[in-house]
Design an enzyme around this catalytic site. Sequence first.
Site, PDB file in Angstrom:
ATOM      1  N   CYS B 162      -2.268  17.983   8.489  1.00 63.32           N
ATOM      2  CA  CYS B 162      -3.049  16.745   8.372  1.00 63.32           C
ATOM      3  C   CYS B 162      -4.431  16.947   7.769  1.00 63.32           C
ATOM      4  O   CYS B 162      -5.198  15.999   7.640  1.00 63.32           O
ATOM      5  CB  CYS B 162      -3.109  16.065   9.726  1.00 63.32           C
ATOM      6  SG  CYS B 162      -1.442  15.663  10.288  1.00 63.32           S
ATOM      7  N   HIS B 295     -12.180  12.187  10.953  1.00 59.57           N
ATOM      8  CA  HIS B 295     -10.726  12.371  11.083  1.00 59.57           C
ATOM      9  C   HIS B 295     -10.220  11.259  12.001  1.00 59.57           C
ATOM     10  O   HIS B 295      -9.223  10.635  11.708  1.00 59.57           O
ATOM     11  CB  HIS B 295     -10.424  13.764  11.631  1.00 59.57           C
ATOM     12  CG  HIS B 295      -8.977  14.088  11.662  1.00 59.57           C
ATOM     13  ND1 HIS B 295      -8.189  14.063  10.533  1.00 59.57           N
ATOM     14  CD2 HIS B 295      -8.144  14.423  12.686  1.00 59.57           C
ATOM     15  CE1 HIS B 295      -6.933  14.383  10.866  1.00 59.57           C
ATOM     16  NE2 HIS B 295      -6.883  14.597  12.160  1.00 59.57           N
ATOM     17  N   GLU B 306     -14.254  15.589  18.105  1.00 58.55           N
ATOM     18  CA  GLU B 306     -14.938  15.376  16.827  1.00 58.55           C
ATOM     19  C   GLU B 306     -16.375  14.912  17.080  1.00 58.55           C
ATOM     20  O   GLU B 306     -17.313  15.317  16.393  1.00 58.55           O
ATOM     21  CB  GLU B 306     -14.172  14.364  15.966  1.00 58.55           C
ATOM     22  CG  GLU B 306     -14.733  14.275  14.553  1.00 58.55           C
ATOM     23  CD  GLU B 306     -13.856  13.485  13.588  1.00 58.55           C
ATOM     24  OE1 GLU B 306     -12.834  12.902  14.028  1.00 58.55           O
ATOM     25  OE2 GLU B 306     -14.198  13.433  12.395  1.00 58.55           O
ATOM     26  N   LYS B 327      -8.521   5.250   9.840  1.00 64.10           N
ATOM     27  CA  LYS B 327      -7.186   5.324  10.441  1.00 64.10           C
ATOM     28  C   LYS B 327      -6.961   4.148  11.388  1.00 64.10           C
ATOM     29  O   LYS B 327      -5.827   3.833  11.736  1.00 64.10           O
ATOM     30  CB  LYS B 327      -6.998   6.652  11.175  1.00 64.10           C
ATOM     31  CG  LYS B 327      -6.913   7.854  10.224  1.00 64.10           C
ATOM     32  CD  LYS B 327      -6.511   9.119  10.933  1.00 64.10           C
ATOM     33  CE  LYS B 327      -6.390  10.301   9.986  1.00 64.10           C
ATOM     34  NZ  LYS B 327      -7.686  10.902   9.607  1.00 64.10           N
ATOM     35  N   HIS B 332      -2.293   7.062  10.706  1.00 64.32           N
ATOM     36  CA  HIS B 332      -2.513   8.434  10.264  1.00 64.32           C
ATOM     37  C   HIS B 332      -1.466   8.774   9.204  1.00 64.32           C
ATOM     38  O   HIS B 332      -0.308   9.014   9.537  1.00 64.32           O
ATOM     39  CB  HIS B 332      -2.421   9.378  11.460  1.00 64.32           C
ATOM     40  CG  HIS B 332      -2.837  10.784  11.143  1.00 64.32           C
ATOM     41  ND1 HIS B 332      -2.965  11.266   9.851  1.00 64.32           N
ATOM     42  CD2 HIS B 332      -3.168  11.823  11.959  1.00 64.32           C
ATOM     43  CE1 HIS B 332      -3.340  12.530   9.890  1.00 64.32           C
ATOM     44  NE2 HIS B 332      -3.480  12.890  11.158  1.00 64.32           N
ATOM     45  N   PHE B 391      -2.745  20.387  12.767  1.00 64.99           N
ATOM     46  CA  PHE B 391      -1.936  21.348  13.524  1.00 64.99           C
ATOM     47  C   PHE B 391      -2.176  22.743  12.934  1.00 64.99           C
ATOM     48  O   PHE B 391      -2.394  22.895  11.740  1.00 64.99           O
ATOM     49  CB  PHE B 391      -0.445  21.015  13.394  1.00 64.99           C
ATOM     50  CG  PHE B 391       0.055  20.010  14.395  1.00 64.99           C
ATOM     51  CD1 PHE B 391      -0.827  19.252  15.140  1.00 64.99           C
ATOM     52  CD2 PHE B 391       1.414  19.813  14.583  1.00 64.99           C
ATOM     53  CE1 PHE B 391      -0.357  18.327  16.065  1.00 64.99           C
ATOM     54  CE2 PHE B 391       1.892  18.887  15.498  1.00 64.99           C
ATOM     55  CZ  PHE B 391       1.010  18.149  16.236  1.00 64.99           C
TER      56      PHE B 391
END
Lengths: 401, 405, 85
Positions: B162, B295, B306, B327, B332, B391
């Site tokens: 991602c 993000h 974050e 998002k 996402h 990830f």
Amino acid sequence: MNPRVVVTGVGVISSIGAGADDFERGLYSGMTGVGPSQLFGEGAITAEVRDFAPQNWLGPKGLRVLDRSARLACVSSHMALCGAGLSQADAAEGDPGLGLICGTMFGSLHSITSFDWSGLTEGPNLVNPMEFPNTVINSPAGHAAIKHKLRGVNSTICAGLASGLYALHYAAEFLRFGRAKALLAGGVEELCEESFLGFRKMGATSPSGSIKPFAADRDGSVLGDGSALLMLETEDDARARGLTPVLEVGGFGSAHDAHSTSAFDVRAGGATSAIRQALEASKIGPVDVACIISGASGSRAGDLMEARALRSVFGDLLDDIPVCAPKAAFGEALGASGALCALAGALALRRQTAPPTAGFIGSEFGLRLSAEAQPFQGKYVLIDAFGCDGNNAALVLNLRT
Amino acid sequence: MKRVAITGLGLITPIGAGRELFWERLLAGASGIATVSSFDSSVFPVHLGAEVKEFDPTQFLRRGKPEEMGRGSQLAIAAARMSIEDSGIDLGSYDPGRAGVSMGTTSGEPRLVERYNDVRKAEGLEAIPGDFLPQYPCNVIPSHIAVEFGLHGPCMMIPTACAAGNYAIGYGYDLIRTGRADLMLAGGADAFSRITYQGFSRLGAIAPERCQPFDKNRKGMVPGEGAAVLILEPLDAARARGAKIYAEVLGYGVSCDSHHMTAAHPKGDGAIRAMSMALEGSKKTIHDVDYISAHGTGTPTNDRVETIAVRTLFGERAAKVPMSSIKSMLGHTMGAASAIEAVACSLALDTGVIPATINYETQDPECDLDYVPNQARTTHPQVILNNAYAFGGNNASLCLARYEA
Amino acid sequence: MNVTADDIRTEVKRLIAEVTERAPEEVSDTALFQDELGVDSLMAMEVMVAVDKKYKINIPEEEFAKIRNVDDTVTVVQHYLNGAA
């Protein structure tokens, strides 16, 4: 002045040997890793890593959640870190300047297929959540980073059969830019039932069960698996650690045929251009190349394309340059093969001897391959990696003298 | 080193395709999140998805055939064609050997795996068709773009999950600034997949009703799909041809948490190092940054960590730097997300307006920054950080700046 | 289904031992999963899915937060087993 990038460690696991010494012995003995499969049984022929026992390097704990490709990557990164004297095993926190650039082609194909299959057959609520992270293509690199405390850049590169060389170049650039202190770079690929079946279905697998690079009767590839990672550092950093590096990562070239994503372009435009760029970037000419490590794997069209590219760059010089096609030994290891070939090139330079091409009888194209090792004198070796998705890459390695 | 300009923006997203429609809807706070339609979601405990609706690949493909490639490649080609058209470049005027593609993805072509398993379940392994495998490896996505547009330069996929879009744009930037390429198509693409959905659903990470990044009552992310491609070229070349320059790429930073495959480092270690490295490479400091594209997935952990990372790095300045998550509107979009967000950042720099975080209602004591709640805002940003996490503990931050002619 | 608390206890210990890679004897009834045994959220979820599968129950995720050790797990599993019966 661009910093020079040198090789300070090697990790490798393949069908012809695990560890740099074992791999070198296997490669120079002329043996082949092509043979009966343990993974698929019933007469299947592969060049897989057999009797794979990752606990020999990684210990018994922490293997449970790793799929085969993550295990292969963790083992080769362990070897390269230890070999380079950069293991972080005793460090409380890993060095943020230490990273991994991992080439791969199919990546997590088996894990993603199994995870989907489990949802289809047992229902999506009963799938094992631990298997989900293994479905992302960068999972081998991520697992290796956790296991070996690699806190710097952690990229995965997919450029088909050229992945391993692209990864080496990407890492060398990161070091030249000063974005990292030391990087593991190369590739990993696991052999799995999906890729094995897929290659057979698309007719790319050798019916005779052997790889005969450039031979008139070549009939396809045999799939292999494994991982090769080189530890790269700038020469200054390596010397500051008291090392005397002998191998440098030279020029890189890449070109896409923009022709098809599933068939070699036998006009060889991209392959020719990639080789020319690699030589130019190294500031050398065809006459300086002392040895060629070919990516040929017995493909009818692929080997023809590479032979044409070599002929158009080297002309008559080609008759005198020793060529080795090491996939005859370790199989077509896809995203790992570029890195395995680069390692073969590194060994050839150090020994001033091209490795034998296992089982070689004759070439259709007049290339100087041999079933015996071929001595040479020179500083530069060229490594080819060309894929049927249209991507072509070439890399020069040279002796640092 | 050359300066690098962004001169073309092409994208296809759950809120619409093409620069103009995307930006209009994004500033209006439109949502692309709805009940999943590409597969039966009744077997899941959640049902929201952010899909690209009414996509007709034949509108965008001239050379390639839709039936010969996966949806990831189709979306990528669509974004690439819109980006090329938006930039006004004449591909024929470039040396094709110096024009390349750098893309990012999480899953590549996962629908081919779904098809493999569907055939296997219905008819058995021997019924698997021979054309399944060649179109699966994710390098086919940039290769399809190269074939479609006749690009012979460097061509690679960086599948760093991602955060992949930022990695790919970063590498395209490297190739331009070092003079290795004259033109790079850089971005990300991911197709909606039941596999991704199943994974996030099993982790309990999918929001049941809506996506509310940074809100106290946030309950998760919403999987999506899409693609974005940015045209990167040397700034001097862009000026010479009189190109519209949306923004300049100043630098990027990448790092690895080396902590856990799915969970972020609790103190935001890698996220902080990625932002620092991006600023250092860009020769900027925290005092220059005046907008952060978060993000911001909407999961409790991501948004908290974050916020910690930005607070730690920016100190007192953190509260003064607006940080929003688009998002909240787009879901996402996986490997495409940071590329789509880079498009939004480019447009924010060009137009002076920053997009909002929609569905924001209740302040979370642990998330106490300015998230640009619900209303786009005119702030005339000059320097932006675009954050992406993934990830494998991957982190990538891209630094973009306004270009004044 | 006739499942005793001891059956459940043995099964849960086996699963916790498996995900944390230790012997089942090393998992006590009261050792805290997260702080003492190093069970992270992903491992906890793996164990819960395995329990769901084994006993054909469906423990909602809201319950996960209440489960801190083997004793808690046995109680929750029994609750849902009885509820299902």
